[in-house]
Design an enzyme around this catalytic site. Structure first.
Site, mmCIF file in Angstrom:
data_model
loop_
_atom_site.group_PDB
_atom_site.id
_atom_site.type_symbol
_atom_site.label_atom_id
_atom_site.label_comp_id
_atom_site.label_asym_id
_atom_site.label_seq_id
_atom_site.Cartn_x
_atom_site.Cartn_y
_atom_site.Cartn_z
ATOM 1 N N GLY A 179 -1.502 -12.975 30.977
ATOM 2 C CA GLY A 179 -1.756 -14.239 31.664
ATOM 3 C C GLY A 179 -1.973 -15.347 30.654
ATOM 4 O O GLY A 179 -2.390 -15.089 29.522
ATOM 5 N N GLN A 202 -4.840 -23.443 27.488
ATOM 6 C CA GLN A 202 -4.765 -22.622 26.271
ATOM 7 C C GLN A 202 -3.673 -23.102 25.317
ATOM 8 O O GLN A 202 -3.686 -22.757 24.138
ATOM 9 C CB GLN A 202 -4.518 -21.147 26.628
ATOM 10 C CG GLN A 202 -5.698 -20.499 27.345
ATOM 11 C CD GLN A 202 -5.383 -19.063 27.690
ATOM 12 O OE1 GLN A 202 -4.800 -18.785 28.720
ATOM 13 N NE2 GLN A 202 -5.750 -18.139 26.817
ATOM 14 N N CYS A 244 -8.658 -12.060 26.054
ATOM 15 C CA CYS A 244 -8.090 -13.400 26.251
ATOM 16 C C CYS A 244 -7.290 -13.772 25.010
ATOM 17 O O CYS A 244 -7.752 -13.556 23.888
ATOM 18 C CB CYS A 244 -9.227 -14.396 26.462
ATOM 19 S SG CYS A 244 -8.680 -16.088 26.707
ATOM 20 N N LEU A 245 -6.107 -14.341 25.217
ATOM 21 C CA LEU A 245 -5.277 -14.733 24.065
ATOM 22 C C LEU A 245 -5.955 -15.812 23.230
ATOM 23 O O LEU A 245 -5.606 -15.995 22.066
ATOM 24 C CB LEU A 245 -3.902 -15.219 24.543
ATOM 25 C CG LEU A 245 -2.993 -14.134 25.142
ATOM 26 C CD1 LEU A 245 -1.681 -14.742 25.608
ATOM 27 C CD2 LEU A 245 -2.747 -13.005 24.148
ATOM 28 N N HIS A 250 -9.482 -14.937 36.080
ATOM 29 C CA HIS A 250 -9.666 -15.242 34.659
ATOM 30 C C HIS A 250 -8.885 -16.509 34.280
ATOM 31 O O HIS A 250 -9.419 -17.416 33.640
ATOM 32 C CB HIS A 250 -9.208 -14.029 33.829
ATOM 33 C CG HIS A 250 -9.178 -14.270 32.339
ATOM 34 N ND1 HIS A 250 -9.926 -13.531 31.465
ATOM 35 C CD2 HIS A 250 -8.479 -15.157 31.581
ATOM 36 C CE1 HIS A 250 -9.708 -13.974 30.226
ATOM 37 N NE2 HIS A 250 -8.824 -14.943 30.273
ATOM 38 N N GLU A 251 -7.615 -16.562 34.702
ATOM 39 C CA GLU A 251 -6.777 -17.716 34.334
ATOM 40 C C GLU A 251 -7.247 -18.981 35.038
ATOM 41 O O GLU A 251 -7.217 -20.067 34.461
ATOM 42 C CB GLU A 251 -5.307 -17.443 34.634
ATOM 43 C CG GLU A 251 -4.682 -16.280 33.864
ATOM 44 C CD GLU A 251 -4.936 -16.322 32.366
ATOM 45 O OE1 GLU A 251 -5.063 -17.428 31.795
ATOM 46 O OE2 GLU A 251 -5.020 -15.244 31.754
ATOM 47 N N HIS A 279 -9.957 -20.808 33.259
ATOM 48 C CA HIS A 279 -9.482 -21.693 32.181
ATOM 49 C C HIS A 279 -9.245 -23.111 32.695
ATOM 50 O O HIS A 279 -9.433 -24.077 31.955
ATOM 51 C CB HIS A 279 -8.169 -21.174 31.593
ATOM 52 C CG HIS A 279 -8.322 -20.063 30.599
ATOM 53 N ND1 HIS A 279 -8.949 -20.225 29.384
ATOM 54 C CD2 HIS A 279 -7.908 -18.763 30.627
ATOM 55 C CE1 HIS A 279 -8.914 -19.075 28.710
ATOM 56 N NE2 HIS A 279 -8.294 -18.172 29.442
HETATM 57 ZN ZN LIG Z 1 -7.977 -16.234 28.854
#
Ligand SMILES: [Zn+2]
Length: 187
Positions: free
Chosen positions: A59, A64, A107-108, A149-150, A153
């Protein structure tokens, strides 16, 4: 999902977009609604997917990649070429299950850090797809968690803000050279 928007699921030498990391202020500003779903939005979604596949994520949210827009992309099956990814524009959670569940998240934007987070098990989410069509989905398990989660953000919230085990949190962040002061605990 048309082939025009969804890229091939493969790693590129250089991803089209740069991912920002914990401590970077772009991750903390709330994203704005997308007024019109046009080619520039579809292009952004495509580049976000390419960046996500290249980075081994499931995701990615626009903040991000330093883009202040309510757009997230998700693919819980990156190794299944035939299963299309999901693109959610202006997503809104319509209902949460009472039942909660714990699972490890990563998380990236916080590479290497994996910690348990408690979230509602199932949600119903309303959003626009990549052609601006309104859609609604009832999801559970991994997909429900990935969407929550996304969507966090988009409000400037990171999963580490939701971690309740502060010992494990401090430990894991230090191990991966992230500053504990970059966390904004929610409880
Ligand atoms: Zn994340």
């Amino acid at each position: 999902m048309s082939a025009a928007v969804a890229p091939e699921k493969k790693k590129l030498k250089t991803p089209p977009l740069e991912i920002h990391y914990l401590g970077d202020r772009v991750l903390r500003s709330p994203a704005k609604r997308i007024a019109k779903v046009d080619d520039s939005v579809r292009q952004l979604a495509r580049e976000m997917l390419q960046t996500m596949y290249t980075s081994d994520g499931i995701g990615l949210a626009a903040p991000q990649v330093a883009t202040n827009k309510q757009l997230i992309v998700i693919d819980c099956e990156p190794d299944e070429p035939a299963n299309p990814p999901l693109i959610l524009i202006n997503p809104q959670i319509k209902s949460y299950s009472k039942e909660m569940c714990d699972a490890q998240e990563g998380c990236l934007s916080i590479p290497g850090v994996y910690l348990d987070v408690t979230r509602p098990k199932a949600i119903e989410v309303a959003f626009k797809d990549e052609y601006g069509r309104p859609r609604r989905l009832k999801v559970t398990e991994l997909l429900s968690r990935a969407i929550q989660h996304e969507m966090d953000h988009l409000s400037g919230v990171l999963f580490v803000d939701r971690v309740t085990n502060s010992l494990a949190l401090t430990d894991e962040l230090k191990k991966h050279n992230f500053s504990v002061s970059a966390v904004r605990p929610m409880v």
